[in-house]
Every structure is written in C-alpha cells, then in structure tokens.
Design a protein around this motif. Structure first.
Motif, short mmCIF file in Angstrom:
data_model
loop_
_atom_site.label_atom_id
_atom_site.label_comp_id
_atom_site.label_asym_id
_atom_site.label_seq_id
_atom_site.Cartn_x
_atom_site.Cartn_y
_atom_site.Cartn_z
N TYR A 75 33.56 69.69 63.19
CA TYR A 75 32.98 68.53 62.52
C TYR A 75 31.46 68.63 62.53
N TRP A 76 30.84 68.17 61.45
CA TRP A 76 29.38 68.13 61.41
C TRP A 76 28.91 67.18 60.32
N PHE A 77 27.62 66.83 60.38
CA PHE A 77 26.95 66.07 59.35
C PHE A 77 25.85 66.92 58.75
N GLU A 78 25.50 66.65 57.51
CA GLU A 78 24.34 67.33 56.91
C GLU A 78 23.09 66.72 57.51
N GLU A 79 22.44 67.46 58.36
CA GLU A 79 21.31 66.93 59.13
C GLU A 79 20.16 66.49 58.23
N GLU A 80 19.98 67.19 57.11
CA GLU A 80 18.88 66.81 56.21
C GLU A 80 19.12 65.44 55.58
N LYS A 81 20.37 64.98 55.58
CA LYS A 81 20.69 63.67 55.01
C LYS A 81 20.72 62.56 56.06
N VAL A 82 21.25 62.87 57.24
CA VAL A 82 21.48 61.81 58.24
C VAL A 82 20.64 61.96 59.50
N GLY A 83 19.94 63.09 59.64
CA GLY A 83 19.17 63.33 60.84
C GLY A 83 20.02 63.98 61.93
N TYR A 84 19.40 64.19 63.08
CA TYR A 84 20.07 64.85 64.20
C TYR A 84 21.04 63.87 64.86
N VAL A 85 22.28 64.32 65.07
CA VAL A 85 23.30 63.49 65.72
C VAL A 85 23.74 64.21 66.98
N ASP A 86 23.56 63.57 68.13
CA ASP A 86 23.83 64.23 69.41
C ASP A 86 25.31 64.16 69.77
N ILE A 87 25.66 64.79 70.90
CA ILE A 87 27.06 64.89 71.32
C ILE A 87 27.63 63.51 71.66
N GLY A 88 26.89 62.75 72.46
CA GLY A 88 27.42 61.52 73.02
C GLY A 88 27.73 60.43 72.02
N ASN A 89 26.99 60.42 70.93
CA ASN A 89 27.20 59.36 69.92
C ASN A 89 27.61 59.95 68.57
N PHE A 90 28.32 61.07 68.62
CA PHE A 90 28.64 61.79 67.39
C PHE A 90 29.43 60.94 66.41
N TYR A 91 30.37 60.17 66.92
CA TYR A 91 31.25 59.39 66.04
C TYR A 91 30.78 57.95 65.82
N THR A 92 29.66 57.59 66.39
CA THR A 92 29.24 56.18 66.33
C THR A 92 27.90 55.96 65.66
N THR A 93 27.18 57.00 65.33
CA THR A 93 25.83 56.87 64.80
C THR A 93 25.80 56.78 63.28
N VAL A 94 26.65 57.55 62.62
CA VAL A 94 26.60 57.71 61.17
C VAL A 94 27.94 57.29 60.56
N ASP A 95 27.89 56.75 59.36
CA ASP A 95 29.11 56.40 58.62
C ASP A 95 30.01 57.64 58.52
N LEU A 96 31.25 57.51 58.99
CA LEU A 96 32.15 58.66 59.02
C LEU A 96 32.57 59.13 57.62
N ASP A 97 32.27 58.36 56.59
CA ASP A 97 32.50 58.84 55.23
C ASP A 97 31.61 60.04 54.92
N LEU A 98 30.54 60.20 55.70
CA LEU A 98 29.61 61.32 55.50
C LEU A 98 29.97 62.54 56.35
N LEU A 99 31.03 62.41 57.14
CA LEU A 99 31.44 63.50 58.02
C LEU A 99 32.01 64.66 57.20
N LEU A 100 31.68 65.87 57.61
CA LEU A 100 32.25 67.08 57.03
C LEU A 100 33.14 67.73 58.09
N TYR A 101 34.22 68.35 57.66
CA TYR A 101 35.08 69.00 58.65
C TYR A 101 35.70 70.28 58.08
#
Length: 204
Positions: A75-101
């Motif tokens: 799983y990952w996010f496009e960092e240029e769109k959403v910024g850096y997402v760390d391990i601890g809050n991976f599923y809670t920081t960004v709208d999961l509709d933006l998640l790539l897998y």
C-alpha cells in the motif's frame, strides 16, 4: 518447492517490533486504487489466487514445481499529492480513496515476465490481462506480527512507528502486509495473523 517453507525468514515475524533485511523477491501482481475491503478488492484477490494456480499447473510434475498460496499487499500514497505519511498513522491521515495498492503472490525467481504475459493472454479469468510480473527489494524493514482483526492495526502500527523512531529510522517505502491466514470477505477476523512490514532508512 513450497515457497512458504522455502523462505521461512520472509514469512516469519515476532509480535514485538524487530528489524529485518529483505532481499529481492519476485511476484505475480495486480494494481488497484481505493480503500481495501471493497468488492473489487476481493474480486482481484480471488482472481490472483486462481492465476497463480494456473501458473503452478504449468510447472507441475517437473523439476520446477512449486506452491505459493500467501496473499500479500503493498500500500502507498502518491507523496507529491498527499505529502509524507508515516507508519503509525498510515490509515488515518489521508482519505483512503487516494490509497494505491498492489496485490501480490510470491513466485520463484526463474519465472520471468514473459511467462506471466503469456498466461495472461490465454487465461479465462477476470482481470487476466492486468496481471504482471513484479520484483521488489525492501531492504531494511521494521516489522511485527499483528493478530486479530484488520481494524486493530490502527493500534498496532503506532507500536511499529515508536520502534522505528526510537532506533533512528523513518519510513522509506511501501507499507507491506502479508496475510498468513487465508481470509475472505464476511469471515471472522479474530484468528487472523498478518505481518506488518515497512521499509525504513536512517534519519539524517
């Protein structure tokens, strides 16, 4: 060759956070977007399992026979769109509709991209032409074994984050989940065992 037994180190984790080194691994894979657990997500998961069964049959009764059943997901996010997402809050920081897998199943290194493409062209499966060969070297990772429902990962991932931070590491790659326990939509999740693994690099 049973992949699970042959590469025991890769498929083993402790319930306490730990550092591991993961070399290059080959996979059959399929890409997707959005939150995990959707109907489409489970359709792709079912299809990749059937695809690998076809691949296993290609080598059955030969010196290259193998078995590989464990489903994994990057799983990952496009960092240029959403910024850096760390391990601890991976599923809670960004709208999961933006998640790539990327749903994957490990395969022997001798199987090349051409073989995957040939089967993809002839297999009578949903998404068959979307399957592709994928190799990845995770390198240094932090990991732990999560037991129980997927929702509990929201409490487990901060533990992994704390361990990484205390040891001077930061997240540097895709979040990786290895589903050691077979699971389908609608089943109880109480018995699940999932390796949570994240590539890391030293903070400077």
């Amino acid at each position: 060759m049973n992949i699970l037994k042959e590469y025991k180190h890769y498929y083993t984790a402790d319930e306490k956070p730990e550092l591991v080194e993961i070399g290059e691994v080959s996979y059959v894979s399929i890409l997707g977007t959005g939150a995990p657990g959707t109907i489409l997500f489970y359709q792709k998961k079912a299809a990749i399992k059937k695809f690998v069964t076809i691949l296993e049959q290609q080598y059955a009764k030969t010196d290259f026979a193998f078995s590989s059943k464990v489903v994994e997901i990057f799983y990952w996010f496009e960092e240029e769109k959403v910024g850096y997402v760390d391990i601890g809050n991976f599923y809670t920081t960004v709208d999961l509709d933006l998640l790539l897998y990327r749903i994957v199943i490990s395969i022997p290194a001798f199987i090349k991209a051409e073989t995957i493409q040939e089967i993809a062209q002839t297999a009578n499966l949903p998404f068959a032409k979307d399957f592709e060969h994928f190799t990845y070297t995770a390198g240094t990772c932090v990991q732990l074994l999560h037991k129980g429902p997927f929702a509990g990962e929201l409490q487990t991932l901060p533990i992994l984050q704390k361990f990484a931070t205390e040891n001077g590491f930061k997240k540097s790659g895709m979040h990786h989940e290895i589903h050691l326990t077979p699971f389908e939509s609608g089943q109880s999740q109480d018995h699940l065992q999932t390796i949570l693994r994240d590539p890391v690099s030293k903070k400077y």
